[in-house]
Enzyme design. Sequence first.
Site, PDB file in Angstrom:
ATOM      1  CB  SER A 165      -5.015  -2.300  14.438  1.00 34.00           C
ATOM      2  OG  SER A 165      -5.204  -3.001  13.222  1.00 34.00           O
ATOM      3  CE  LYS A 189      -2.021  -1.332  11.276  1.00 33.78           C
ATOM      4  NZ  LYS A 189      -2.464  -1.378  12.679  1.00 33.78           N
TER       5      LYS A 189
END
Length: 571
Positions: free
Chosen positions: A55, A164
Amino acid sequence: MTLPTGIDEQTAPTLSAPPHVGFVRQVSESLVVLTIAVLAFRLFVAEGYLISTGSMAPSLLGYHKQVECPACHYQFASGVLVDDDETDTQTGKVQAQDLQGDVDAPAESVCPNCGLHHIATNALPRNEGDQLMVHKHAYEFRDPRRWEVIVFKNPSDPLQAYVKRVVGLPGEVVAIRDGDIYINDLLQPRSLEAQRGMAILVDDHDHEPKDDPEWHPRWIVNRPDSGWQTNGRTFVIDAPPTGSRAAASDDELGPQPLPDFDWLTFRHWIRSGGRHVTTVPLSNWPRSGGFPPAVGSVKYDLDLRQLSAIGVVDDEQVAMWEQRSNDPVFLRALRQLAAASHEAPIVDEYGYNKSRDGDATFIVRDLLCSFDLVSRTGNGIAAVSIDDGEDRYIVHLDFARGVAGVRESGQNRDLQETVVDLPRGETVSVEFSLIDRQLLVAIDGKTLFAPIAKSDRQSHEPPAPTRPISIGAAGGSFEIRALKVFRDVYYTPKSDNTLLRRMKDDEFFVLGDNSPVSVDSRCWDDPAVKRQNLVGKPVVVHLPSQQGKLSLFGETRFVRIPDFSRVRYIR
């Protein structure tokens, strides 16, 4: 010998060399002390986490294979699809729930540098993801800052951690428009350091394919009498003498023109594919060609009198039409269309991901270029030009005057000008970017001017340039090395093109750099990461590994060995 008062000389200790300690004992004691120090450090300060998914690629890697392109020999990471069952049970793994595709499908990659397709990776060994050292107490006294990478717990599974990048802070209204982040209706620009941390390679000239009949150079000259030449991977030029603001005119720049630069231009040449539209004029459709095609990539518009194509027109399509028609005017237009169709806007492709045929790709206008520059004579002017399809900026470096300036095309004055050290014969590192609707310029890592902000975009979307960057020279002798072009992350929409969310006073909005596959605040039912779920700030990628070959008794095995090239601080 004078001794301290009260100590009998006969009983005083002898001041001599300490007794010899064996090497094995020294090493053992050192390892014990180091182990205790590491354990204490990890217990009270930091903790290690292993990334399994992609990600945050390519800045942070999950399970992947290290691939070398057979055409340009550029090395890159290609993500490996992992079953949820394989990773969810392993405490301490950083998850992202971004696994897509068929795990058992044939493994193929696309080179992010030269675009070579169908690079087989089945035989390559799998590497573990990046291992992060996470500072557990970083956010006890302050909140995460925008653009920082964070590790946090999955609210529904406390044993599972995500990694993230923070884009929205408590109390803010977050929106995604045209791939950019808006906070409280204002575009959020980034520093050059933050841009570097998120930059994704488009072209590395040091890895331009050689002896590849399909490849066409991306860096080309603008005029037939150009003085630019190549010396291996280096561009060199001996530009004719001219003044700092020579009489040679450039109508675009008004009454006080810059010199007539000899430009070296980057064109985004691609091998195949694409969804861009290319057109060439054609007055009439040939009778020998049959009816004008209504389907397929090549079409003819009777009203506009033009031939068009979607994506690259390959040799197979050209050969098919050559068999259908012998009209010389049509064939000349067809070949012109085929050649032009290889130039395309830059889009949000990821070499890390598997091919996303059929998925939407988005045009990326935000670019960064870097190179090393040498002035061999100490005079003349070097320039760089960057164009996002809406505005064009020219940065000029006057080596004789020791001055740098920025000019917008169509303006007759510099927007910014400053004195700068431009030494003769020495290498200076040049970086310039047009990202987040602002221009940044740096020499040797230091920005020259305050960011030059663009005005808000008009309602209509201007055509995207296929030749967005140029490097020019006038009146001097220059060398260009280590020439690279990067693009910015384009935050793709997951539902609507505009995403609007308001954060509460203890909430953060997070996104993954690998935007097409990352499952993050755009997708979750509850998009917020609460302050209580923060784990810490990843500081460094440590203890990375790669697969080394070991041949023993006629058999080849892969073993994990350290990969120190991947040790780095996290931006």
